[in-house]
Design a protein around this motif. Sequence first.
Motif: not given
Length: 50
Positions: A39-50
């Motif tokens: 969940v934390l990795a997915g959240w981080l990916v969303l932040i970095v790629t947006s």
Amino acid sequence: MEPDRLRRKRDRIRAEIRRNREGGHRVPTWVLAAILALVLAGWLVLIVTS
């Protein structure tokens, strides 16, 4: 608190500790940790790629 209430509270705490030490958990701790990491990795990916 009254001595009776203190004794009951202490007994409840001891019983809970005993249950926790016995194990028998439905979901192993490592599974919960892995889900949290995903969940934390997915959240981080969303932040970095947006």
